[in-house]
Design a protein around this motif. Structure first.
Motif, PDB file in Angstrom:
ATOM      1  N   ALA A 249      31.785  49.347  40.077  1.00 59.96           N
ATOM      2  CA  ALA A 249      32.319  49.940  41.318  1.00 59.96           C
ATOM      3  C   ALA A 249      33.723  49.434  41.613  1.00 59.96           C
ATOM      4  CB  ALA A 249      31.393  49.621  42.487  1.00 59.96           C
ATOM      5  N   THR A 250      34.008  48.175  41.227  1.00 59.63           N
ATOM      6  CA  THR A 250      35.348  47.636  41.504  1.00 59.63           C
ATOM      7  C   THR A 250      36.402  48.394  40.706  1.00 59.63           C
ATOM      8  OG1 THR A 250      34.913  45.945  39.830  1.00 59.63           O
ATOM      9  CG2 THR A 250      34.614  45.312  42.126  1.00 59.63           C
ATOM     10  N   ILE A 251      36.046  48.748  39.482  1.00 63.00           N
ATOM     11  CA  ILE A 251      36.966  49.508  38.630  1.00 63.00           C
ATOM     12  C   ILE A 251      37.024  50.957  39.131  1.00 63.00           C
ATOM     13  CG2 ILE A 251      37.352  50.365  36.271  1.00 63.00           C
ATOM     14  CD1 ILE A 251      37.569  47.447  36.062  1.00 63.00           C
ATOM     15  N   ALA A 252      35.852  51.521  39.479  1.00 62.05           N
ATOM     16  CA  ALA A 252      35.785  52.934  39.860  1.00 62.05           C
ATOM     17  C   ALA A 252      36.612  53.216  41.117  1.00 62.05           C
ATOM     18  CB  ALA A 252      34.330  53.350  40.079  1.00 62.05           C
TER      19      ALA A 252
ATOM     20  N   ALA B   2      41.428  47.352  44.660  1.00 62.81           N
ATOM     21  CA  ALA B   2      41.674  46.640  43.396  1.00 62.81           C
ATOM     22  C   ALA B   2      41.677  45.130  43.582  1.00 62.81           C
ATOM     23  CB  ALA B   2      43.012  47.079  42.824  1.00 62.81           C
ATOM     24  N   GLY B   3      40.912  44.456  42.746  1.00 66.52           N
ATOM     25  CA  GLY B   3      40.933  42.996  42.745  1.00 66.52           C
ATOM     26  C   GLY B   3      41.984  42.518  41.761  1.00 66.52           C
ATOM     27  N   GLU B   4      43.230  42.835  42.053  1.00 67.40           N
ATOM     28  CA  GLU B   4      44.301  42.583  41.088  1.00 67.40           C
ATOM     29  C   GLU B   4      45.568  42.175  41.822  1.00 67.40           C
ATOM     30  OE1 GLU B   4      45.521  46.110  38.888  1.00 67.40           O
ATOM     31  OE2 GLU B   4      46.284  44.781  37.321  1.00 67.40           O
TER      32      GLU B   4
ATOM     33  N   SER C 206      38.264  37.012  31.202  1.00 70.24           N
ATOM     34  CA  SER C 206      37.118  36.169  31.555  1.00 70.24           C
ATOM     35  C   SER C 206      35.844  37.012  31.618  1.00 70.24           C
ATOM     36  CB  SER C 206      37.353  35.447  32.874  1.00 70.24           C
ATOM     37  OG  SER C 206      37.498  36.374  33.905  1.00 70.24           O
ATOM     38  N   LYS C 207      36.014  38.323  31.809  1.00 68.84           N
ATOM     39  CA  LYS C 207      34.858  39.212  31.836  1.00 68.84           C
ATOM     40  C   LYS C 207      34.116  39.150  30.496  1.00 68.84           C
ATOM     41  CE  LYS C 207      34.555  43.593  34.224  1.00 68.84           C
ATOM     42  NZ  LYS C 207      35.384  44.667  34.769  1.00 68.84           N
ATOM     43  N   GLN C 208      34.866  39.186  29.398  1.00 71.79           N
ATOM     44  CA  GLN C 208      34.210  39.090  28.089  1.00 71.79           C
ATOM     45  C   GLN C 208      33.586  37.703  27.898  1.00 71.79           C
ATOM     46  OE1 GLN C 208      36.584  39.378  24.502  1.00 71.79           O
ATOM     47  NE2 GLN C 208      34.795  39.880  23.271  1.00 71.79           N
TER      48      GLN C 208
ATOM     49  N   GLY D  96      27.412  38.743  45.136  1.00 68.06           N
ATOM     50  CA  GLY D  96      28.121  38.211  43.978  1.00 68.06           C
ATOM     51  C   GLY D  96      28.850  39.343  43.285  1.00 68.06           C
ATOM     52  N   TRP D  97      29.765  38.990  42.441  1.00 70.80           N
ATOM     53  CA  TRP D  97      30.595  40.003  41.757  1.00 70.80           C
ATOM     54  C   TRP D  97      29.704  40.980  40.988  1.00 70.80           C
ATOM     55  CZ3 TRP D  97      32.711  39.636  36.344  1.00 70.80           C
ATOM     56  CH2 TRP D  97      33.619  40.670  36.095  1.00 70.80           C
ATOM     57  N   THR D  98      30.005  42.234  41.111  1.00 77.22           N
ATOM     58  CA  THR D  98      29.148  43.318  40.621  1.00 77.22           C
ATOM     59  C   THR D  98      28.727  43.168  39.159  1.00 77.22           C
ATOM     60  OG1 THR D  98      28.979  45.723  40.615  1.00 77.22           O
ATOM     61  CG2 THR D  98      31.134  44.842  40.054  1.00 77.22           C
TER      62      THR D  98
ATOM     63  N   CYS E  73      34.710  32.690  45.934  1.00 74.65           N
ATOM     64  CA  CYS E  73      33.767  33.763  45.625  1.00 74.65           C
ATOM     65  C   CYS E  73      34.385  35.154  45.767  1.00 74.65           C
ATOM     66  CB  CYS E  73      32.581  33.619  46.586  1.00 74.65           C
ATOM     67  SG  CYS E  73      31.398  34.960  46.490  1.00 74.65           S
ATOM     68  N   ASN E  74      34.102  35.983  44.798  1.00 81.53           N
ATOM     69  CA  ASN E  74      34.349  37.428  44.876  1.00 81.53           C
ATOM     70  C   ASN E  74      32.982  38.035  45.142  1.00 81.53           C
ATOM     71  OD1 ASN E  74      34.954  40.104  44.440  1.00 81.53           O
ATOM     72  ND2 ASN E  74      35.532  39.879  42.288  1.00 81.53           N
ATOM     73  N   PRO E  75      32.713  38.696  46.241  1.00 79.16           N
ATOM     74  CA  PRO E  75      33.634  39.395  47.132  1.00 79.16           C
ATOM     75  C   PRO E  75      33.968  38.727  48.465  1.00 79.16           C
ATOM     76  CG  PRO E  75      31.425  40.172  47.565  1.00 79.16           C
ATOM     77  CD  PRO E  75      31.321  39.093  46.518  1.00 79.16           C
TER      78      PRO E  75
ATOM     79  N   ALA F 230      44.328  35.714  34.476  1.00 83.36           N
ATOM     80  CA  ALA F 230      44.564  36.981  35.176  1.00 83.36           C
ATOM     81  C   ALA F 230      44.980  36.798  36.634  1.00 83.36           C
ATOM     82  CB  ALA F 230      43.314  37.859  35.101  1.00 83.36           C
ATOM     83  N   LYS F 231      44.204  36.038  37.389  1.00 86.75           N
ATOM     84  CA  LYS F 231      44.427  36.019  38.837  1.00 86.75           C
ATOM     85  C   LYS F 231      45.511  35.012  39.229  1.00 86.75           C
ATOM     86  CE  LYS F 231      40.614  38.599  39.121  1.00 86.75           C
ATOM     87  NZ  LYS F 231      40.555  40.022  39.149  1.00 86.75           N
ATOM     88  N   SER F 232      45.436  33.780  38.696  1.00 85.99           N
ATOM     89  CA  SER F 232      46.383  32.747  39.139  1.00 85.99           C
ATOM     90  C   SER F 232      47.796  33.038  38.692  1.00 85.99           C
ATOM     91  CB  SER F 232      45.982  31.382  38.575  1.00 85.99           C
ATOM     92  OG  SER F 232      44.684  31.078  38.949  1.00 85.99           O
TER      93      SER F 232
ATOM     94  N   PHE G   8      41.258  36.648  47.114  1.00 84.93           N
ATOM     95  CA  PHE G   8      42.089  37.508  47.984  1.00 84.93           C
ATOM     96  C   PHE G   8      41.272  38.677  48.517  1.00 84.93           C
ATOM     97  CE2 PHE G   8      43.771  37.716  43.515  1.00 84.93           C
ATOM     98  CZ  PHE G   8      42.984  38.770  43.084  1.00 84.93           C
ATOM     99  N   TYR G   9      40.068  38.319  49.006  1.00 89.48           N
ATOM    100  CA  TYR G   9      39.171  39.349  49.538  1.00 89.48           C
ATOM    101  C   TYR G   9      38.730  39.007  50.950  1.00 89.48           C
ATOM    102  CZ  TYR G   9      38.797  40.222  44.530  1.00 89.48           C
ATOM    103  OH  TYR G   9      39.093  40.468  43.214  1.00 89.48           O
ATOM    104  N   LEU G  10      38.499  40.076  51.721  1.00 87.55           N
ATOM    105  CA  LEU G  10      37.868  39.955  53.034  1.00 87.55           C
ATOM    106  C   LEU G  10      36.577  40.734  52.959  1.00 87.55           C
ATOM    107  CD1 LEU G  10      40.862  40.679  55.390  1.00 87.55           C
ATOM    108  CD2 LEU G  10      39.231  38.833  55.766  1.00 87.55           C
TER     109      LEU G  10
ATOM    110  N   VAL H 185      31.731  45.928  53.367  1.00 85.64           N
ATOM    111  CA  VAL H 185      32.734  46.467  52.436  1.00 85.64           C
ATOM    112  C   VAL H 185      33.704  45.332  52.082  1.00 85.64           C
ATOM    113  CG1 VAL H 185      32.623  48.850  53.285  1.00 85.64           C
ATOM    114  CG2 VAL H 185      34.317  47.271  54.264  1.00 85.64           C
ATOM    115  N   ARG H 186      34.268  45.439  50.879  1.00 86.32           N
ATOM    116  CA  ARG H 186      35.238  44.433  50.437  1.00 86.32           C
ATOM    117  C   ARG H 186      36.648  45.001  50.515  1.00 86.32           C
ATOM    118  NH1 ARG H 186      36.153  42.544  44.277  1.00 86.32           N
ATOM    119  NH2 ARG H 186      37.514  44.367  44.384  1.00 86.32           N
ATOM    120  N   VAL H 187      37.504  44.258  51.214  1.00 85.26           N
ATOM    121  CA  VAL H 187      38.927  44.610  51.312  1.00 85.26           C
ATOM    122  C   VAL H 187      39.705  43.611  50.461  1.00 85.26           C
ATOM    123  CG1 VAL H 187      40.905  44.529  52.882  1.00 85.26           C
ATOM    124  CG2 VAL H 187      38.776  45.625  53.612  1.00 85.26           C
TER     125      VAL H 187
END
Ligand code: GLU
Length: 385
Positions: free
Chosen positions: A16-19, A39-41, A103-105, A127-129, A177-179, A238-240, A326-328, A363-365
């Protein structure tokens, strides 16, 4: 003949995060005004010193296969970062590290080599999807353990213990934590690590947001343990370092687990992109430049977080106070998926429905977006509420 999915993916749902990001991009391409808070980017460019190191590496011939587990200088740099906080008797060595295509892989490989049919894995929830899907792809059972609102939706060792059965094999940690952006304290992590050690569970600690913390530094589990016998720490650039597209993540694992993950990867993707590995070496070894870049990005994330919280607080909206990432995570008091669809269609704001994180009333912002977009997006969200 219609396509019948194999049983391997019969239960699989698209990320869903990608979609959400893909849908926001498609709407923008079609001419709609969309503010993408899905986007978590990080929205920053990769710092110049990293891009330049990559250009030099290409010219120097970093265009071929590397070792499946990654080039030695990168694994040495990762080991040095780990040993700066890990004080156990078995220092992290390059042979304990497998570099992957994000890190996903690394997370997937860890789940696949550690867990199997009917094993249960505790997943602090929300937790992250992808945790749930990765555990299920390994034929194991993800067991959501719900955190209390009073603790920022974090779970306690006692809650994990209550959810455990004789088939429990592992626990997935993710702080920040994400989300939710919640950060576990050293004490909270210590309690969970002690429980896991007592029960002989594997601990997978996803620390991809470790350097993005606002009120106090976030704690790596490596700084809390004396041995790493049942511990896999996941991180990446990726994130830092604003390097999402370079696809470099890694696992720090006991040697035998690292060897198994390398064997798995040798049959699937082989090495991560050579040039990206050299870029990651620059990120991890040019410490003053990296520190300056991270400090500036975290400063901007914090300004956005604070601006968004001001809007939410003024409206009395319920959310988890984020101390990192970086999520609310916002409670919409009803069907979060319907709310997210309405918000996108009528207000042009993309957010991720909480159902992706097994908590459908939220919902995640993502505030990895320009501050004016964050403020306007959150204002429209409040209006829609
Ligand atoms: N991890 C980020 C997110 O949650 C990036 C997208 C993904 O890989 O899920 O949005």
């Amino acid at each position: 003949m219609p396509f019948t999915p194999s049983p391997n993916i019969a239960q699989l749902k698209e990320s869903a995060t990608i979609a959400v990001s893909a849908r926001a991009r498609a709407l923008k391409a079609a001419g709609r005004q969309v503010i993408d808070l899905g986007a978590g980017e990080p929205d920053f460019d990769t710092p110049a010193f990293i891009r330049q190191a990559a250009q030099r590496a290409i010219e120097a011939g970093a265009t071929r296969y590397t070792a499946t587990e990654g080039i030695l200088p990168l694994r040495e740099a990762i080991a040095a970062h780990a040993n700066a906080v890990y004080r156990g008797s078995d220092p992290v060595r390059p042979a304990d590290i497998v570099v992957s295509t994000g890190s996903k892989q690394s997370l997937f490989n860890a789940c696949f080599v550690l867990f199997g049919a009917d094993d249960e894995v505790l997943v602090p929830t929300p937790g992250w999807t992808s945790y749930y899907e990765m555990v299920a792809l390994a034929k194991a059972v993800p067991v959501p353990v719900f955190g209390a609102r009073s603790r920022g939706l974090k779970v306690t060792a006692a809650e994990l213990a209550a959810a455990a059965t004789p088939r429990t094999r592992g626990v997935m940690l993710n702080s920040p934590c994400n989300p939710t952006g919640a950060v576990y304290s050293a004490e909270e992590l210590r309690d969970i690590l002690a429980l896991a050690a007592d029960r002989g569970w594997w601990v997978i600690s996803d620390e991809i947001y470790l350097h993005i913390a606002y009120d106090a530094p976030a704690t790596s589990v490596l700084s809390l343990v004396q041995d790493r016998e049942r511990l896999i720490v996941i991180n990446g650039v990726a994130k830092s370092y604003a390097m999402t597209g370079w696809r470099i993540g890694w696992a720090i694992a006991p040697r035998a687990v690292a060897a198994a993950m390398t064997a798995l990867q040798s049959h699937t993707t082989s090495n991560p992109a050579a040039v990206s590995q050299h870029a990651a070496v620059a990120a991890l070894t040019d410490t003053p430049a990296a520190q300056a870049a991270i400090t500036e990005m975290v400063r901007q994330f914090k300004m956005r977080r604070d601006a968004a919280m001001t809007v939410l607080d003024a409206a009395g909206v319920q959310y988890v106070r984020p101390e990192g990432a970086f999520y609310l995570y916002i409670n919409v008091g009803g069907d979060g998926a319907a709310f997210a669809t309405r918000l996108l269609d009528s207000a042009g704001i993309a957010v991720v429905p909480g159902s992706a994180f097994l908590t459908p009333e939220w919902v995640r912002v993502s505030y990895a977006a320009p501050i004016e977009h964050v403020v306007e997006g959150v204002q429209r969200l409040v209006a829609a509420l």
